[in-house]
Design a protein around this motif. Structure first.
Motif, PDB file in Angstrom:
ATOM      1  N   ILE A  86     -45.932   0.835  30.527  1.00  0.00           N
ATOM      2  CA  ILE A  86     -46.350   1.565  29.329  1.00  0.00           C
ATOM      3  C   ILE A  86     -45.692   0.872  28.145  1.00  0.00           C
ATOM      4  N   SER A  87     -46.504   0.353  27.249  1.00  0.00           N
ATOM      5  CA  SER A  87     -45.953  -0.425  26.136  1.00  0.00           C
ATOM      6  C   SER A  87     -46.966  -0.525  25.010  1.00  0.00           C
ATOM      7  N   HIS A  88     -46.520  -1.088  23.883  1.00  0.00           N
ATOM      8  CA  HIS A  88     -47.440  -1.419  22.806  1.00  0.00           C
ATOM      9  C   HIS A  88     -48.351  -2.546  23.279  1.00  0.00           C
ATOM     10  N   PRO A  89     -49.630  -2.573  22.871  1.00  0.00           N
ATOM     11  CA  PRO A  89     -50.533  -3.643  23.304  1.00  0.00           C
ATOM     12  C   PRO A  89     -50.046  -5.037  22.934  1.00  0.00           C
ATOM     13  N   CYS A  90     -49.292  -5.146  21.839  1.00  0.00           N
ATOM     14  CA  CYS A  90     -48.722  -6.434  21.445  1.00  0.00           C
ATOM     15  C   CYS A  90     -47.294  -6.519  21.979  1.00  0.00           C
ATOM     16  N   PRO A  91     -46.984  -7.485  22.834  1.00  0.00           N
ATOM     17  CA  PRO A  91     -45.651  -7.553  23.435  1.00  0.00           C
ATOM     18  C   PRO A  91     -44.523  -7.794  22.447  1.00  0.00           C
ATOM     19  N   ALA A  92     -44.858  -8.282  21.231  1.00  0.00           N
ATOM     20  CA  ALA A  92     -43.823  -8.548  20.232  1.00  0.00           C
ATOM     21  C   ALA A  92     -43.510  -7.317  19.385  1.00  0.00           C
TER      22      ALA A  92
ATOM     23  N   GLU B 191     -40.077   6.818  46.959  1.00  0.00           N
ATOM     24  CA  GLU B 191     -39.460   6.995  45.648  1.00  0.00           C
ATOM     25  C   GLU B 191     -40.014   5.941  44.700  1.00  0.00           C
ATOM     26  N   LEU B 192     -39.799   6.151  43.398  1.00  0.00           N
ATOM     27  CA  LEU B 192     -40.236   5.204  42.374  1.00  0.00           C
ATOM     28  C   LEU B 192     -39.017   4.672  41.639  1.00  0.00           C
ATOM     29  N   GLN B 193     -39.080   3.419  41.282  1.00  0.00           N
ATOM     30  CA  GLN B 193     -38.016   2.795  40.482  1.00  0.00           C
ATOM     31  C   GLN B 193     -38.535   2.613  39.064  1.00  0.00           C
ATOM     32  N   PHE B 194     -37.698   2.912  38.073  1.00  0.00           N
ATOM     33  CA  PHE B 194     -38.147   2.718  36.696  1.00  0.00           C
ATOM     34  C   PHE B 194     -37.094   1.968  35.898  1.00  0.00           C
ATOM     35  N   MET B 195     -37.560   1.270  34.871  1.00  0.00           N
ATOM     36  CA  MET B 195     -36.675   0.477  34.022  1.00  0.00           C
ATOM     37  C   MET B 195     -37.215   0.453  32.596  1.00  0.00           C
ATOM     38  N   VAL B 196     -36.359   0.770  31.625  1.00  0.00           N
ATOM     39  CA  VAL B 196     -36.699   0.594  30.220  1.00  0.00           C
ATOM     40  C   VAL B 196     -36.511  -0.881  29.903  1.00  0.00           C
ATOM     41  N   ARG B 197     -37.549  -1.521  29.419  1.00  0.00           N
ATOM     42  CA  ARG B 197     -37.519  -2.972  29.184  1.00  0.00           C
ATOM     43  C   ARG B 197     -36.853  -3.282  27.848  1.00  0.00           C
ATOM     44  N   GLU B 198     -35.783  -4.052  27.892  1.00  0.00           N
ATOM     45  CA  GLU B 198     -35.099  -4.544  26.697  1.00  0.00           C
ATOM     46  C   GLU B 198     -34.854  -3.447  25.673  1.00  0.00           C
ATOM     47  N   PRO B 199     -34.092  -2.424  26.051  1.00  0.00           N
ATOM     48  CA  PRO B 199     -33.818  -1.322  25.111  1.00  0.00           C
ATOM     49  C   PRO B 199     -32.995  -1.797  23.924  1.00  0.00           C
TER      50      PRO B 199
ATOM     51  N   SER C 271     -37.877   0.008  22.552  1.00  0.00           N
ATOM     52  CA  SER C 271     -37.719  -1.074  23.525  1.00  0.00           C
ATOM     53  C   SER C 271     -39.009  -1.874  23.622  1.00  0.00           C
ATOM     54  N   SER C 272     -39.090  -2.693  24.680  1.00  0.00           N
ATOM     55  CA  SER C 272     -40.326  -3.438  24.950  1.00  0.00           C
ATOM     56  C   SER C 272     -41.254  -2.672  25.877  1.00  0.00           C
ATOM     57  N   GLY C 273     -40.901  -1.435  26.185  1.00  0.00           N
ATOM     58  CA  GLY C 273     -41.775  -0.617  27.022  1.00  0.00           C
ATOM     59  C   GLY C 273     -41.034  -0.062  28.219  1.00  0.00           C
ATOM     60  N   LEU C 274     -41.789   0.531  29.117  1.00  0.00           N
ATOM     61  CA  LEU C 274     -41.240   1.192  30.292  1.00  0.00           C
ATOM     62  C   LEU C 274     -42.047   0.766  31.508  1.00  0.00           C
ATOM     63  N   ARG C 275     -41.346   0.323  32.569  1.00  0.00           N
ATOM     64  CA  ARG C 275     -42.015  -0.064  33.810  1.00  0.00           C
ATOM     65  C   ARG C 275     -41.588   0.879  34.933  1.00  0.00           C
ATOM     66  N   ILE C 276     -42.568   1.310  35.734  1.00  0.00           N
ATOM     67  CA  ILE C 276     -42.316   2.143  36.901  1.00  0.00           C
ATOM     68  C   ILE C 276     -43.007   1.491  38.092  1.00  0.00           C
ATOM     69  N   CYS C 277     -42.303   1.368  39.219  1.00  0.00           N
ATOM     70  CA  CYS C 277     -42.899   0.697  40.374  1.00  0.00           C
ATOM     71  C   CYS C 277     -42.723   1.509  41.647  1.00  0.00           C
ATOM     72  N   THR C 278     -43.575   1.209  42.611  1.00  0.00           N
ATOM     73  CA  THR C 278     -43.462   1.751  43.959  1.00  0.00           C
ATOM     74  C   THR C 278     -42.558   0.840  44.783  1.00  0.00           C
ATOM     75  N   ALA C 279     -42.345   1.218  46.038  1.00  0.00           N
ATOM     76  CA  ALA C 279     -41.598   0.344  46.939  1.00  0.00           C
ATOM     77  C   ALA C 279     -42.329  -0.977  47.133  1.00  0.00           C
ATOM     78  N   ALA C 280     -43.659  -0.906  47.278  1.00  0.00           N
ATOM     79  CA  ALA C 280     -44.454  -2.125  47.459  1.00  0.00           C
ATOM     80  C   ALA C 280     -44.358  -3.039  46.248  1.00  0.00           C
ATOM     81  N   GLY C 281     -44.240  -2.446  45.056  1.00  0.00           N
ATOM     82  CA  GLY C 281     -44.165  -3.239  43.827  1.00  0.00           C
ATOM     83  C   GLY C 281     -42.765  -3.618  43.412  1.00  0.00           C
ATOM     84  N   SER C 282     -41.756  -3.198  44.185  1.00  0.00           N
ATOM     85  CA  SER C 282     -40.370  -3.460  43.775  1.00  0.00           C
ATOM     86  C   SER C 282     -39.975  -4.922  43.924  1.00  0.00           C
TER      87      SER C 282
END
Length: 318
Positions: free
Chosen positions: A183-189, A242-250, A213-224
């Motif tokens: 989940i992020s802004h359409p422009c990565p910058a 379970e799901l793993q999540f990370m705030v990108r470059e806060p 930040s640069s957005g939020l990523r959430i993944c499954t075990a398969a996507g980890s």
């Protein structure tokens, strides 16, 4: 007994766009030192993939099956009325198929163009010679017929992989993520602005975390082991729900919020997100599916999605 019904879902032959012809090919090759090698490598990838598709079709013709071939870019409706989906390509083709399948139809992935370590070692100083990624693909051309026979005989059982459910303004999105959500802004910058809270049932949950930040990523075990691992995350057991999540470059998080910048969402928890930026996008499994969001929208993330039945490689730790 009725014959088994199989859908053969394939990555297209034309995986690379037509190359423009240079007026002076010799000067073009001089300007691009390794152009000839690179173009030959791309042509070889197309050839190998093409041969892989033909091989899989030949195998299916020899079996007592009702089967239908279909290119992945020609399908957009849910897959129904088949007993097995065989994808030929790589993880991308399997991911695209997963968005159209419920928890009743198993998937068998075939990596049609696996990376050759010797080739990568020989060419690593010239260009990137890696080929198709097939982390979730149980078969290649070498063992497809054997694996397919084991699947049809019931000796190779599918594994149930967790997927991510996403609600946008309390409405469930039609696509479940097998790997991850960004989940992020359409422009990565551009800075993404949002707040989130971890909740469990009707409890109040965690404190509200405000993020720039640069957005939020959430993944499954398969996507980890995919983008999350590249960003500094950790691999999870493939059987985890379970799901793993990370705030990108806060940007300058408060000390009290730091533990929630990168953590795990338990199976009985969900994440409630409020989007504060002008524009945003929910990207599901890379660019396979995406949904726009605007200021004031709310997003809810949980593991409350139908699992996906996948025949996994024997070498993949359970």
């Amino acid at each position: 007994m009725a014959r088994r019904r199989v859908l053969l879902l394939m990555k297209p032959f034309d995986v690379y766009p037509p190359r423009p012809k240079a007026k002076d090919s010799s000067s073009f090759l001089h300007r691009t030192v390794n152009a000839h090698q690179i173009l030959n490598h791309l042509d070889d990838r197309c050839r190998v993939h093409n041969e892989g598709i033909k091989f899989c079709q030949d195998v299916l013709r020899r079996k007592n099956l009702d089967w239908e071939p279909l290119f992945r870019n020609n399908i957009s409706q849910p897959i129904r009325g088949v007993d097995l989906v065989v994808t030929v390509g790589g993880d991308g083709t399997l991911l695209q198929a997963s968005h159209l399948i419920d928890n009743s139809i198993p998937v068998l992935g075939v990596n049609s163009d696996p990376t050759q370590p010797e080739e990568v070692g020989q060419l690593c100083d010239e260009f990137d010679a890696t080929r198709s990624t097939g982390y979730l693909c149980a078969a290649t051309m070498r063992n497809f017929e054997q694996i397919l026979e084991e699947v049809l005989e019931g000796k190779n059982k599918p594994f149930e992989l967790a997927r991510i459910s996403t609600k946008l303004n309390d409405k469930i999105l039609p696509t479940f993520a097998l790997n991850d959500i960004l989940i992020s802004h359409p422009c990565p910058a551009t800075v993404s602005r949002f707040s989130f809270r971890i909740k469990c049932n009707d409890q109040k949950g965690s404190s509200l975390v405000h993020c720039r930040s640069s957005g939020l990523r959430i993944c499954t075990a398969a996507g980890s082991t995919a983008a999350m691992l590249s960003a500094g995350g950790f691999p999870m057991p493939i059987s985890s729900n379970e799901l793993q999540f990370m705030v990108r470059e806060p940007i300058s998080p408060r000390a009290v919020d730091v533990p929630l910048m990168h953590s795990v969402l338990k199976s009985d928890q969900y994440m409630h997100i409020s989007w504060s930026g002008k524009d945003g996008t929910i990207y599901i499994d890379g660019s396979h599916a995406f949904f726009p969001i605007r200021h004031g929208d709310t997003v809810e993330i949980s593991v409350n999605a139908p699992f996906l039945k996948v025949h996994l490689p024997y070498c993949l730790p359970r």
